[in-house]
Motif scaffolding. Structure first.
Motif, PDB file in Angstrom:
ATOM      1  N   GLY A  93      -2.861  13.617   5.094  1.00  0.00           N
ATOM      2  CA  GLY A  93      -2.032  12.807   6.132  1.00  0.00           C
ATOM      3  C   GLY A  93      -0.460  13.131   5.955  1.00  0.00           C
ATOM      4  O   GLY A  93       0.653  12.725   6.438  1.00  0.00           O
ATOM      5  N   ARG A  94      -0.270  14.249   5.093  1.00  0.00           N
ATOM      6  CA  ARG A  94       1.239  14.916   5.070  1.00  0.00           C
ATOM      7  C   ARG A  94       1.195  16.225   5.703  1.00  0.00           C
ATOM      8  O   ARG A  94       0.323  16.842   5.900  1.00  0.00           O
ATOM      9  N   ALA A 147       2.723   1.873   5.190  1.00  0.00           N
ATOM     10  CA  ALA A 147       2.344   1.893   3.493  1.00  0.00           C
ATOM     11  C   ALA A 147       4.220   1.521   3.170  1.00  0.00           C
ATOM     12  O   ALA A 147       5.126   1.577   3.703  1.00  0.00           O
ATOM     13  N   HIS A 190       0.774  -1.041   0.008  1.00  0.00           N
ATOM     14  CA  HIS A 190       0.017  -0.051   0.071  1.00  0.00           C
ATOM     15  C   HIS A 190       1.024   1.204   0.014  1.00  0.00           C
ATOM     16  O   HIS A 190       1.828   1.293   0.362  1.00  0.00           O
ATOM     17  N   HIS A 191       0.421   2.210  -0.572  1.00  0.00           N
ATOM     18  CA  HIS A 191       0.984   3.588  -0.548  1.00  0.00           C
ATOM     19  C   HIS A 191      -0.007   4.886  -0.489  1.00  0.00           C
ATOM     20  O   HIS A 191      -1.149   4.556  -1.027  1.00  0.00           O
ATOM     21  N   LYS A 192       0.462   5.785   0.127  1.00  0.00           N
ATOM     22  CA  LYS A 192      -0.648   6.850  -0.115  1.00  0.00           C
ATOM     23  C   LYS A 192      -0.734   7.272  -1.469  1.00  0.00           C
ATOM     24  O   LYS A 192       0.182   7.312  -2.136  1.00  0.00           O
ATOM     25  N   LEU A 246       3.256   4.483  16.499  1.00  0.00           N
ATOM     26  CA  LEU A 246       3.367   3.350  17.183  1.00  0.00           C
ATOM     27  C   LEU A 246       2.043   3.117  17.757  1.00  0.00           C
ATOM     28  O   LEU A 246       1.573   4.132  18.628  1.00  0.00           O
ATOM     29  N   GLY A 249      -4.617   7.533   8.576  1.00  0.00           N
ATOM     30  CA  GLY A 249      -3.615   8.097   7.351  1.00  0.00           C
ATOM     31  C   GLY A 249      -2.235   8.750   7.904  1.00  0.00           C
ATOM     32  O   GLY A 249      -1.517   9.104   7.401  1.00  0.00           O
ATOM     33  N   HIS A 250      -2.194   8.612   9.275  1.00  0.00           N
ATOM     34  CA  HIS A 250      -0.868   9.021   9.904  1.00  0.00           C
ATOM     35  C   HIS A 250      -0.156   8.108  10.465  1.00  0.00           C
ATOM     36  O   HIS A 250      -0.811   7.152  11.257  1.00  0.00           O
ATOM     37  N   GLU A 251       1.231   8.040  10.222  1.00  0.00           N
ATOM     38  CA  GLU A 251       2.168   7.002  10.877  1.00  0.00           C
ATOM     39  C   GLU A 251       2.096   7.097  12.455  1.00  0.00           C
ATOM     40  O   GLU A 251       2.324   8.221  13.039  1.00  0.00           O
ATOM     41  N   SER A 299       7.167   4.468   5.582  1.00  0.00           N
ATOM     42  CA  SER A 299       5.747   4.695   5.420  1.00  0.00           C
ATOM     43  C   SER A 299       5.317   6.047   4.743  1.00  0.00           C
ATOM     44  O   SER A 299       4.496   6.156   3.948  1.00  0.00           O
ATOM     45  N   ALA A 300       5.827   7.064   5.439  1.00  0.00           N
ATOM     46  CA  ALA A 300       5.448   8.375   5.450  1.00  0.00           C
ATOM     47  C   ALA A 300       6.235   9.117   4.165  1.00  0.00           C
ATOM     48  O   ALA A 300       5.846   9.990   3.530  1.00  0.00           O
ATOM     49  N   GLN A 342      -0.990   2.784  10.404  1.00  0.00           N
ATOM     50  CA  GLN A 342      -1.365   4.027  10.182  1.00  0.00           C
ATOM     51  C   GLN A 342      -2.855   4.404  10.492  1.00  0.00           C
ATOM     52  O   GLN A 342      -3.507   3.388  10.637  1.00  0.00           O
TER      53      GLN A 342
END
Lengths: 148, 397, 227
Positions: free
Chosen positions: A38-39, C96, A22-24, C77, C73-75, C143-144, C70
């Motif tokens: 999410g960024r 991701a 999966h990727h954003k 822990l 949508g945010h990474e 992932s980010a 996630q």
């Protein structure tokens, strides 16, 4: 009791197969940079830098193509001018100016940050670029709409 | 699977439980040339091993009341330094007296350490505060001992990595749904793969129950009892590296009497109570408060440090019945050969121990298993340097 | 989880089991209290609703780096991500840019394959002391990273941090070899200053700053990607 232990365990073959990644971002992998959700600031300016870069490149070709109309003759050029000087169309010029200014200033920011010179000031550089660039954009917009 | 270290013997051992015990046992048996399969229902060390504060034990805590345990600890401490280089923060530790009553423990402590072969050095108050400026300035005395810090998951992972490279099959997200047990014989297990949802039977000559606080649940699958209860304790991780050395309270033993540095955090532990279900431990608020209160007696900055996490980890507590059954291989760990205790062949439970003594536990358990299987192979783990933990991830294919 | 401030939230959890090939989301109503973390909620689901849910965890205190997921949508822990900071409906997905093994578990083999060969985990602390490296190998940075989302060859922030740490503190490593390893299009030059890695890092390894320092060193050494 011969044979490797792995053979007896369930799912050995399934585990060996590659799994989904999966990727954003929308669509297949290479579009992963595009989605701003999410960024943070870094990721969004990165995406905008790429978009403006692609857009400027496209514009360059369009511009050259348009200029080639001069070869056709005065009347063709005149028709073309009346389209592109209409108020609605002029707005595109402002968008173009934004793209140019953003890409230029952010490009300086990326160059300074990416070579390790100004990493801890990346946020400050963004705001400095905004503070310098925004008035320039306003000035340009006024000229685009107000000038003859 | 690699051909390096291919099995010399046909005998197959199925280890249930992927904690430090299981990993060290897989490593020991793989070096002895047995075929080894280890199944763990979650991530490796996710049961109890991964959750401890990371103390690399010198045995100091046992030097007065349990000298056999202390001797085991310091011996394994020395062996691990040799076979696991680059896995420990070798900064030593301190036992600190902060109240008058603690001082009564000072001489017995130093004498106990000497008797157990644990290097112990008395320090003056000034020397201690120079070593650890964040300590309680009211401290009365301190002793320096060879404690250290480890990463609770990555150190055991080196055993798994080496075992894997030597031919052991290590399978996580694979849960034992039942044992193949009838007529007084355990011949394997039914395993459920959480990656696919599929189940299959796995045959083995010996099944080892290395599930720590879950030992009772697994033993019940074979129709036997083991007197092991889950006994959790609360730990608290605080932001800030408040010490570099491990800081222990110089007293008999109590809640919140140790502070262990963990990268940029400081972990204060622990407490103790007994529960029924090792999957549902809970984190009692008053225990969390106690960690703050007791930890602050050692390092005042604990009081106002921001909490990163509060969690519980369950020790396997051997009950009163256990004192009479099972073979006491040592004071800190036990093996229950269920042929001797319950008349069930092919099934062994191993439990107890400290994170630091995992290799020693595995050696003695592997000896028992080899005797059961009539295999004559010496232990080779004392001198085999382990692969780095990252080698675990390059072992597949 | 039976304290007076319990409230119920809905978790949308990504599911994937091999063999049946299906990827889908399951919804669970989970009771949460003031201290409940995302990992607590997931383990509650395992215990009370669905034992087939695969979740990765080990230390429960942000030291082992295994529980990366996630969250909306945010990474994060999962073990230190508080449920009370999330909304009424929370979506939990695996990280991701790494192959998914099952459910919320990614295959870390590919993550570690990107690292330089030398990878010591003990470093200098203050004075004469030593300590573990900051990086807990959690994969949140990978992932980010927007570049990692476009290319599976980019080594990613964590691997570059490991290389930079070797240059900062060699511990016997061959610095020339580390520089050569970094001087490749898929290594240091693959970074395009997305800066999402530092934002995602839960362990203060400051990956973006370290990658830029690495590029600075390459620039001063006159390296150009070895083309």
């Amino acid at each position: 009791m011969s044979g490797s232990p792995a053979a007896e365990l369930p799912g050995t073959a399934d585990r060996a197969a590659p799994g989904p990644v999966h990727h954003k971002g929308p669509g297949p992998a290479p579009s992963g940079w595009l989605d701003p959700r999410g960024r943070g600031l870094g990721g969004r300016t990165f995406a905008l830098h790429r978009i403006t870069g692609i857009a400027l490149l496209v514009y360059l070709y369009v511009h050259l193509g348009v200029l080639s109309m001069l070869l056709i003759g005065r009347s063709a050029w005149g028709d073309f001018l009346s389209v592109v000087t209409a108020k609605g169309f002029l707005a595109f010029d402002v968008v173009l100016m934004f793209g140019l200014l953003f890409h230029a200033f952010n490009g300086i920011r990326v160059a300074l940050v990416g070579s390790g010179v100004a990493v801890s000031h990346q946020r400050a550089l963004f705001w400095a670029a905004t503070v310098i660039g925004a008035p320039l954009l306003v000035y340009a917009a006024l000229h685009v709409f107000g000038g003859t | 699977m690699t051909s390096v270290g291919a099995a010399r013997h046909d005998a197959h051992v199925l280890i249930v439980g992927g904690g430090g015990t299981g990993g060290a046992l897989a490593h020991d048996l793989a070096l002895r040339g047995l075929r080894v399969t280890l199944v763990e229902r979650g991530e490796l060390t996710s049961g109890t091993t991964g959750r401890h504060h990371g103390l690399f034990h010198s045995g100091g805590r046992y030097a007065v009341n349990d000298r056999d345990s202390a001797i085991e600890c310091i011996e394994e401490n020395r062996i691990l330094r040799r076979i696991c280089p680059g896995s420990f923060e070798l900064n030593d530790g301190l036992f600190v007296a902060v109240e008058e009553e603690d001082l009564a423990y000072l001489d017995p402590f130093v004498e106990g350490c000497a008797a157990c072969g644990i290097p112990a050095q008395r320090l003056t108050r000034d020397e201690v505060l120079r070593l650890e400026p964040n300590l309680n300035p009211e401290l009365k005395a301190a002793v320096r001992i060879p404690d250290g810090t480890m990463d609770a998951m990555r150190m055991p992972l080196r055993f798994f990595a080496t075992a894997r490279h030597n031919g052991a099959e290590i399978r996580s997200y694979t849960e034992v749904a039942g044992l193949l047990a009838h007529d007084g014989l355990v011949s394997g297990a039914v395993v459920h793969d959480h990656v696919t949802g599929k189940e299959a039977e796995v045959r083995a000559d010996v099944v080892v129950n290395a599930t720590g606080p879950w030992s009772e649940k697994v033993a019940a699958m074979a129709g036997v009892e083991v007197p092991i209860r889950p006994s959790p304790g609360v730990l608290v991780a605080l932001r800030g590296r408040l010490c570099n050395m491990v800081v222990n309270r110089l007293h008999k033993s109590g809640d919140g009497d140790i502070v262990v540095p963990q990268r940029g955090l400081s972990v204060v532990g622990t407490s103790s109570w007994v529960v029924e279900d090792p999957d549902d431990l809970g984190v009692p608020e008053d225990h969390v408060e106690r960690m703050y209160a007791e930890g602050a007696k050692l390092i005042p900055a604990v009081r106002h440090a921001e909490m990163r996490a509060a969690w519980s980890a369950a020790r396997p507590l051997i009950g009163a019945k256990g004192a009479d059954t099972g073979r006491e291989l040592s004071r800190t760990f036990k093996t229950f050969d269920h042929k001797e205790t319950d008349g069930v062949e092919g099934f062994v439970t191993i439990t107890g121990g400290k994170a630091t003594t995992l290799r020693g536990m595995a050696e003695l358990c592997a000896d028992v298993i080899c005797r059961k299987l009539d295999i004559d192979e010496p232990c080779r783990t004392r001198d085999t340097v382990l692969l780095p933990h990252t080698a675990y991830y390059s072992a597949a294919a | 989880m039976s304290d007076p401030e319990t409230e119920t939230r809905m978790l949308r959890v990504y599911r994937f089991k091999r063999g049946d090939g299906g990827e889908h989301f399951d919804e669970f109503e989970v009771p949460t209290g003031p201290r409940t973390t995302v990992l607590d909620a997931l383990r509650w689901i395992q215990l009370n609703r669905d034992p087939s849910l695969a979740v990765r965890h080990s230390c429960l205190h942000a030291s082992c780096g295994t529980c990366g997921v996630q969250v909306d949508g945010h990474e994060e822990l999962a073990c230190v991500c508080a449920m009370r900071d999330q909304g009424q409906e929370v979506t939990v997905e695996p990280l991701a840019n790494l192959p998914i093994l099952t459910d919320l578990v990614v295959d870390m083999d590919e993550f570690f394959a990107r690292f330089p060969d030398e990878h010591p985990i003990i470093r200098r602390s203050e004075g004469e002391y030593v300590r573990l490296e900051d990086c807990i190998e959690c994969g949140l940075c990978l992932s980010a990273c927007p570049v990692a989302a476009t290319s599976r060859h980019y080594v990613g922030p964590a691997a570059l941090v490991a290389a930079q740490r070797l240059l900062e503190e060699p511990r016997g490593a061959d610095c020339e070899a580390v520089v050569d390893w970094a001087d490749r299009p898929e290594a240091a030059w693959g970074c395009h200053v997305g800066l999402e890695c530092t934002r995602a890092c839960p362990a203060d390894a400051i990956p973006a700053e370290r990658i830029m320092a690495l590029r600075h060193r390459l620039t001063l050494d006159g390296k150009d990607g070895g083309s």
